[in-house]
Scaffold this active site. Structure first.
Site, PDB file in Angstrom:
ATOM      1  CG  ASP A   1     -23.562 -21.974   3.998  1.00 21.24           C
ATOM      2  OD1 ASP A   1     -23.613 -21.244   5.024  1.00 21.24           O
ATOM      3  OD2 ASP A   1     -24.546 -21.580   3.120  1.00 21.24           O
TER       4      ASP A   1
HETATM    5  C1  NOJ Z   1     -25.671 -19.533   5.785  1.00 24.58           C
HETATM    6  C2  NOJ Z   1     -25.685 -18.949   4.315  1.00 24.58           C
HETATM    7  O1  NOJ Z   1     -25.959 -19.908   3.500  1.00 24.58           O
HETATM    8  C3  NOJ Z   1     -24.154 -18.372   4.060  1.00 24.58           C
HETATM    9  O2  NOJ Z   1     -24.461 -17.510   2.823  1.00 24.58           O
HETATM   10  C4  NOJ Z   1     -23.833 -17.369   5.222  1.00 24.58           C
HETATM   11  O3  NOJ Z   1     -22.432 -16.813   4.588  1.00 24.58           O
HETATM   12  C5  NOJ Z   1     -23.647 -18.239   6.249  1.00 24.58           C
HETATM   13  N1  NOJ Z   1     -24.962 -18.861   6.764  1.00 24.58           N
HETATM   14  C6  NOJ Z   1     -22.985 -17.502   7.564  1.00 24.58           C
HETATM   15  O4  NOJ Z   1     -23.905 -16.480   8.039  1.00 24.58           O
END
Ligand code: NOJ
Length: 733
Positions: free
Chosen positions: A277
């Site tokens: 993430d």
């Molecule tokens: C953080 C989020 O937790 C995740 O779900 C997302 O895909 C990413 N950012 C990218 O935007």
């Protein structure tokens, strides 16, 4: 003779397909290895690096082979331009894989996932994902960071909006449907998207429902509750998973060798790749398990995170660690192989660019909007309908007072993660009702208050409007930014002064229909008794207002069922239907049993609950064979009759209980569901076939098995009411 021939032809056909696929896979492996051998260390690390957006520096890095993936780049032209740099200007010409959070639609925005799951309609959900993929792919996107397959048992957690609620069986079905929808029949099809199951794993178990917070759960809960959805996604062929922000019992998920290596890549044999993430590897420093980014990178990589999203932890500095033996180069090679394999499967080497002309035809196509309307209607849950006040009787009504901050709001329906959704595409409830009722019924609208600020200056105006009307429709709830990432709430009642306004309006004694818009279960105890009906409409996407209007006037008979429990009070959280019995199950006449002294233990609305404008009667539950071997199927049927005057759909749910186990088992577990359409007066026999293997759990030795013994099965229209029967699983010994 004829049938033998047919059989042989079919067999030959299947063998050809399998062999063909196998040959393709072998071919891809050869190409991957060939490419890998030509790569420098910097190029390898580059493939494992993902950045957001672009700028001149990133473009130069792409040219140098130092970036393998981008996210958040919008538009076919821009994506093609960047891809051209990778393909035509970098040494090895390896294409970029470009990702975006396409969660519930690209431009045609569908209901938020929690809402969509209330439809229990895997066919329509798959279709919505297919459409989202088409639109996004036509804009040069290859990869979506969806579906979110996190179980959420705590409505304070804002990201409950992005998943399918609290149940592993339903969640697995939704995971499968979305992966198949996004990825289509072949990843190489230019109008499909590579999917990403996220967030691996147990992200929804955050203490206190506070986003990013600590998770501490047993291995049994991990395996039985949180992991099955990921397993379903992997079995459906998901190409990627995203490692989560949270820790699990002391080990951050993005450095967790047990979940990533042992379970995912070992036990499950996952051959796609894992992306972190956003900076979740870099955050290992804040977690306190790495002293700097380099050490964090080593931990993330060793655990099995193949691509680093915005973390800048997989760097050329790792080369020295490989040289001194601290880091195995094979870990790096394995990560790069996985990424390249997916790029080949996506067909990016053969067709790196998207035809820029197709987006025009596809985006907001009429069929897409129609599907958005269908899913929005099916997502609506009727929670209360005293004296059958709904559907509105348009023949007898003169005036409707439409009140509330969200009644004519074009933003909230888009919900969290609205991707390229635009307010101009949204139909509000006010517009939907006007479209529907025209001049037939007068609608007078007053906002009354805001969602968030506490001003009461508009109250009187709203009350005046109400006095002129026969009935009040109040549209209230949460704005779009009150759920989703980093949007946990400690208080789940209607925000701001909305409940106060509702109470003031209820004092006029006009019947009130409350239409809720929200991204999570709310606590409604302070308003529930004041209103005649409650329609749970969530954030339904661009067709929000039309869907709500269809339900309010009865052009569509609501059929949605909750996929997350509605608590009476935040103090009951975590509250979920598949809880354990405890040694002292709640007994109202015995103080020393498990309960609160100031509140019932039961929720306000249970999992699986939802009303219809008609009534369904269940009768005659029959278990075909009540002594089963572990290789058998439980075959059980029930009659469901529509005993009302309207046609309607019922989501028939099957729950089981394992009566005695070597470890404690939940009081109920969903093991089957079917949406059944019944005309007024019609009866159908609904049959379920549940493989006994579906009753497996982790026994006292952590063996995944079915234990012989007594079971009960319940079939009904929600998790609380139903008809029950018994059966036994017998052992051959
Ligand atoms: C953080 C989020 O937790 C995740 O779900 C997302 O895909 C990413 N950012 C990218 O935007």
């Amino acid at each position: 003779m004829k049938s033998t021939f047919k059989f042989l032809v079919t067999l030959a056909f299947i063998i050809t397909i399998i062999l063909g696929q196998h040959l393709k896979d072998v071919e891809i492996e050869v190409k991957v290895n060939d490419l890998l051998h030509q790569m420098t260390f910097a190029e390898k690390v580059g493939q494992m690096t993902q950045f957001s957006g672009t700028n001149k520096r990133y473009e130069q890095m792409i040219r140098e082979g130092k970036i393998g993936s981008l996210l958040n780049v919008i538009g076919a032209e821009e994506n093609n331009r960047l891809q051209k740099i990778a393909v035509e200007e970098s040494r090895l010409g390896i294409p970029l894989v470009i990702g975006l959070d396409v969660i519930h639609g690209y431009r045609t925005i569908f209901p938020i996932p929690l809402a969509a799951s209330a439809s229990w309609d895997t066919v329509l959900i798959r279709k919505a994902a297919e459409i989202a993929a088409k639109e996004a792919a036509s804009a040069g996107i290859h990869w979506t960071f969806a579906p979110m397959v996190d179980i959420a048992r705590d409505a304070r957690w804002g990201r409950i909006a992005e998943g399918a609620g609290e149940d592993p069986f339903l969640g697995s079905a939704m995971a499968r449907a979305q992966v198949l929808g996004f990825q289509g029949k072949s990843l190489a099809d230019p109008l499909t998207l590579l999917a990403c199951g996220k967030h691996f794993v147990a992200y929804g178990g955050a203490e206190g429902g506070r986003d990013y917070n600590t998770v501490d759960i047993s291995e049994r809960t991990l395996r039985e509750i949180y992991l099955p959805l990921f397993k379903a996604a992997v079995d459906a062929g998901v190409g990627t998973l995203m490692s989560a922000f949270n820790e699990i019992g002391g080990v951050p998920a993005s450095a967790n060798q047990f979940t990533l290596q042992t379970i995912l890549k070992g036990e499950w044999g996952f051959d796609g790749f894992v992306v972190s993430d956003w900076n979740s590897i870099g955050e290992l420093v804040a977690h306190g398990i790495a002293k700097d980014r380099l050490e964090a990178g080593v931990k993330g990589l060793t655990a099995g995170v193949d691509m680093d999203m915005e973390g800048r932890c997989y760097t050329i500095d790792m080369e020295a660690l490989v040289a001194d033996g601290t880091l195995s180069e094979e870990l790096i090679n394995d990560a790069v192989r996985r990424i390249l394999r997916i790029k080949f499967k996506l067909g990016l080497f053969e067709h790196p660019y998207i035809d820029e002309s197709i987006q025009k035809e596809l985006i907001l196509h009429q069929d897409h909007i129609q599907t958005a309307l269908e899913l929005a209607r099916e997502s609506i849950v009727l929670l209360k309908n005293k004296r059958d006040i709904l559907p509105l009787n348009r023949k007898e009504l003169n005036t409707i007072a439409l009140i509330g901050p969200l009644a004519d709001d074009k933003d909230a329906p888009l919900g969290t993660w609205r991707c390229q959704g635009k307010q101009e595409d949204v139909v509000t409830v006010y517009e939907g009702l006007k479209n529907k009722l025209g001049d037939e019924v007068k609608i007078i609208y007053a906002k009354g208050c805001d969602v968030k600020n506490n001003s009461r200056t508009e109250f009187n105006k709203a009350i005046k409007v109400v006095r002129k009307a026969d009935i009040v429709v109040m549209v209230m709830g949460e704005s779009a930014d009150m759920s989703g990432e980093a949007a946990s709430r400690a208080d789940l009642s209607l925000p701001g002064v909305q409940a106060e306004l509702l109470n003031a309006i209820a004092e006029t004694n006009k019947p009130v229909v409350l239409v809720l818009m929200n991204g999570r279960p709310l606590t409604l105890s302070n308003v529930e008794s004041k209103v005649t009906a409650i329609v749970e409409a969530w954030h339904l996407g661009i067709q929000h207002g039309n869907a709500v209007a269809d339900v309010l006037v009865g052009d569509y008979n609501p059929s949605g069922k909750l996929t997350a429990t509605f608590p009476r009070s935040v103090g009951q959280i975590p509250i979920y239907y598949n809880h354990k019995n405890s040694g002292r199950p709640n007994n109202p006449s015995d103080k020393f049993t498990s309960k609160y002294i100031d509140l019932p233990s039961s929720p306000l609305y249970p999992f699986g609950y939802g009303l219809s404008y008609t009534k369904f009667k269940y009768s005659d539950i029959k278990v075909l064979n009540n002594r089963l071997l572990s290789s058998d199927e439980l075959v059980v049927s029930v009659n469901v009759k529509n005993v009302g005057k309207r046609d309607g759909d019922e989501v028939v749910q099957l729950y089981i209980r394992d009566m005695v186990g070597s470890v404690t088992r939940p009081v109920k577990e969903l093991k089957g569901f079917q949406r059944v359409a019944l005309e007024a007066g019609e009866q159908k026999t609904v049959q379920f076939r549940v493989p006994v293997q579906e009753l497996r759990f982790y026994d006292s030795d952590m063996k995944y098995t079915v234990e012989p013994g007594d079971f009960s099965v319940m079939i009904g229209g929600n998790s609380v009411e139903g008809l029950t029967a018994n059966f036994k699983v017998i052992s051959l010994k």
